[in-house]
Every structure is written in structure tokens, then in C-alpha cells.
Design a protein around this motif. Structure first.
Motif, PDB file in Angstrom:
ATOM      1  N   GLU A 201       0.838  -1.205  -0.185  1.00 21.59           N
ATOM      2  CA  GLU A 201       0.332   0.246   0.084  1.00 21.59           C
ATOM      3  C   GLU A 201       1.063   1.230   0.033  1.00 21.59           C
ATOM      4  O   GLU A 201       0.583   1.866  -0.597  1.00 21.59           O
ATOM      5  N   LYS A 202       2.340   1.427   0.938  1.00 23.60           N
ATOM      6  CA  LYS A 202       2.904   2.226   0.646  1.00 23.60           C
ATOM      7  C   LYS A 202       3.302   2.761  -0.186  1.00 23.60           C
ATOM      8  O   LYS A 202       3.665   4.290  -1.153  1.00 23.60           O
ATOM      9  N   LEU A 203       4.019   1.601  -0.785  1.00 22.93           N
ATOM     10  CA  LEU A 203       4.701   1.754  -2.507  1.00 22.93           C
ATOM     11  C   LEU A 203       3.591   2.029  -3.260  1.00 22.93           C
ATOM     12  O   LEU A 203       4.479   2.517  -4.253  1.00 22.93           O
ATOM     13  N   ARG A 204       2.285   1.419  -3.416  1.00 22.99           N
ATOM     14  CA  ARG A 204       1.455   2.021  -4.554  1.00 22.99           C
ATOM     15  C   ARG A 204       1.179   3.134  -4.006  1.00 22.99           C
ATOM     16  O   ARG A 204       0.840   4.296  -4.935  1.00 22.99           O
ATOM     17  N   ARG A 205       1.170   4.237  -3.152  1.00 24.51           N
ATOM     18  CA  ARG A 205       0.805   5.309  -2.801  1.00 24.51           C
ATOM     19  C   ARG A 205       2.262   5.862  -3.339  1.00 24.51           C
ATOM     20  O   ARG A 205       2.249   6.986  -4.220  1.00 24.51           O
ATOM     21  N   TYR A 206       3.384   6.184  -3.148  1.00 23.06           N
ATOM     22  CA  TYR A 206       4.252   6.226  -2.881  1.00 23.06           C
ATOM     23  C   TYR A 206       5.077   6.783  -4.940  1.00 23.06           C
ATOM     24  O   TYR A 206       4.749   7.357  -5.536  1.00 23.06           O
ATOM     25  N   ILE A 207       3.884   5.708  -5.563  1.00 24.22           N
ATOM     26  CA  ILE A 207       4.090   5.371  -7.105  1.00 24.22           C
ATOM     27  C   ILE A 207       2.993   7.119  -7.451  1.00 24.22           C
ATOM     28  O   ILE A 207       3.155   7.488  -8.628  1.00 24.22           O
TER      29      ILE A 207
END
Length: 330
Positions: A201-207
């Protein structure tokens, strides 16, 4: 009864887990040895107790924060030593010399070979680092860890992950989907490394926010990347022209890591790998560091090292046979 005194220390860019330890273990050590209470409130630590003791603990916490910002892993035994006046100086020196570690949401990343230790130190001390060597030596994984740690510490504003899309001939326009869907297959190893360190979820948000950007090498032309941590993976498949183009994208307050394995070049025969000759060109430039990994640095499954050695042996035999120095068998 002495009046209770309290003081607050701002965590700023510090990840609380990195400072406090799992289950606040580092804080529990301090509270056992000092008559103070320490409470985390939002982005501050509140220390309460006798004024002199509170001042000492605040100084200790600020010292620990400096170590955490430098990527040092601080554990309860370290805190115990730092609290002991007879051991504090030696403990601090040892912590400063200890190999860099990175604590993330999902795991702690530690170097496992002397070359990996040298690699992480080079990433801390140089703005451009080349890591060259066989598969499984941690070239890309540790670069991603260093980038994620720099982002967490707010040393950079974004991470840019770059790879030559050789399989598609760097011509991605004919592939279906938007740019993200086109490049995803070529950058999957970089995604995998990042997902080892942070939640999906954090990686997706960063992207989605552009904090983590992925791009094929051909699409870097004409850009200037400032306040960024840029990783060029599989650089053995970049041409000399592409390598020069990539290196000249570096803007102020940015770092670049270039990783590759010169035994796995997939370029057409007429193209020259930029990674093959770059050390002869830039090897003496201050601020640029070259790290070479070897079979002994392979940290994947134990069989990976044997596979690398077997292929190296076969390639050496083939080269000797081609040059007429090998033994001919019927």
C-alpha cells in the motif's frame, strides 16, 4: 518531593521504530536505568522526571537520532553501553564504525559480506557509485535499500528506478497499455526489492504520488533529476551513448547508483556496452566509486554461487578453446 520536570524532543524525519526499537525496547532500557518516563506523542518524545536526569536522557536521545540518521542500527545492548559512563565513548566509536543497517516496515537490511559493507559505505559517501558483479550479490537490492532509507530520512524527495528495456528494443510504443503498464515487466525486480522493505500500500501510494518513479532508460533523455536517488539497473545493457546520457541527468542533491553484470550483456553485437568501458573513463574522477562483486559475495540460495562458478568455468574453457589455448577432446 522534587518537582517533576518534562522536556520534549522532536523526532523530525526519524522513523520512531528505528529509534525506539521493536516494542520500544530501546526506551525500556533507558527507563530501567534512569528515573524518567518517556512517552511518544505524535512526532515528539516527552521525557519527564528530575531535571538533571531528563537533560541527560534528552542528550542521549539526540545522540541516538544522529546515529539513526546515519543508517546505524541501534539495539538495546548499544543503549546500555551508551548509558554506562565507563563504556559510552567506546560504544559510540563502535557504533560509528559498525556497518550501515537499514530498518524498514517489514525488515532490517544488513550487509552480509565485506564487499557489501564497502558498498553501503560507498553509497553513503559518494554521489555516483558503480556496482559490477554476478547475479545474487546484492547489487540492486542494497541500492534500493539505501534509496529507501534516504527517502525515509528526507535526504531526497523521490526515487527514480531505471532499466534498459532491451527485450522491447527500447521501443515501447507498440506495447498495449499506458506507460506504467508498458514498463512494469522490465522493472519488476526493482519493485520486488522495494516490496521487501515497505508495504504494498505504501509503495503504491508513493508511485501514485510520483515519489517513486519507474522509467525505461530511453525515456530519461533531456531530463535533469534533482533531490533524487536514481538507480540504473542492468546497466550492462546500456550503450556508451546511453550511459553518458544517464550520468549527465544528475541534478543538485542527487545520487546515482549504476548496477550490472558484464557477463550478461544482451545488446546486439554491433552495440558496445557502456558498463564495459566506463571505469577506464571515470575511474579517476573524484566523487565516483566503483565496487566489484565476486562469486564469494553471492547471498542467494547456496546453489546460485555454484551455478555462477560453473558458468564462469565453462565460459573460460570456451574462450581458451577459441584462442587455441585449450585442450582439444575427441
Amino acid at each position: 518531593m522534587a518537582e517533576r520536570y518534562s522536556q520534549r524532543v522532536a523526532l523530525g524525519d526519524i522513523d520512531p521504530l528505528s529509534l525506539l526499537g521493536h516494542g520500544d525496547a530501546n526506551l525500556r532500557v533507558i527507563e530501567r536505568q534512569k528515573p524518567v518516563s518517556i512517552v511518544l506523542r505524535d512526532s515528539h518524545l516527552k521525557v519527564e522526571g528530575d531535571r538533571e536526569q531528563v537533560t541527560e536522557v534528552i542528550n542521549l536521545l539526540e545522540q541516538l537520532m544522529v546515529l539513526v540518521r546515519k543508517g546505524k542500527l541501534v539495539e538495546p545492548p548499544d543503549v546500555e553501553h551508551l548509558l554506562d559512563p565507563g563504556l559510552a565513548t567506546a560504544a559510540l566509536d563502535e557504533l560509528m564504525q559498525r556497518p550501515i543497517h537499514y530498518a524498514f516496515d517489514k525488515r532490517v537490511i544488513k550487509p552480509r559480506t565485506p564487499n557489501q559493507v564497502a558498498y553501503l559505505r560507498s553509497l553513503e559517501e559518494h554521489d555516483i557509485v558503480f556496482s559490477i558483479g554476478p547475479a545474487g550479490t546484492g547489487k540492486t537490492y542494497l541500492a534500493v535499500a539505501a534509496a529507501a532509507a534516504a527517502l525515509k530520512a528526507r535526504q531526497v524527495e523521490r526515487i527514480v528506478l531505471v532499466r534498459p528495456a532491451v527485450e522491447a528494443g527500447e521501443s515501447l510504443g507498440f506495447l498495449p497499455g499506458d506507460m506504467q503498464e508498458k514498463v512494469d515487466p522490465y522493472l519488476r525486480p526493482l519493485y520486488d526489492a522495494m516490496q521487501d522493505m515497505m508495504t504494498y500500500e505504501k509503495l503504491r501510494r508513493y508511485i501514485d504520488l510520483g515519489v517513486v518513479e519507474v522509467a525505461p532508460l530511453a525515456y530519461m533523455r533531456g531530463r535533469t533529476l534533482s533531490d533524487s536517488y536514481i538507480i540504473l539497473d542492468e546497466a550492462q545493457n546500456s550503450t556508451m551513448g546511453q550511459m553518458k546520457m544517464f550520468l549527465t541527468r544528475l541534478g543538485p542533491r542527487s545520487k546515482a547508483v549504476i548496477t550490472g553484470d558484464i557477463t550478461q550483456i544482451d545488446l546486439p553485437r554491433k552495440e558496445t556496452s557502456g558498463l564495459l568501458h566506463i571505469e577506464a573513463i571515470l575511474g579517476n574522477v573524484a566523487g565516483i566509486k566503483f565496487i566489484h562483486f565476486h562469486e564469494k559475495d553471492v547471498v542467494r540460495h547456496a546453489l546460485v554461487r555454484e551455478i555462477v562458478l560453473a558458468f564462469d568455468k565453462k565460459e573460460a574453457e570456451d574462450e581458451a578453446r577459441k584462442n587455441g589455448t585449450g585442450t582439444n577432446h575427441p
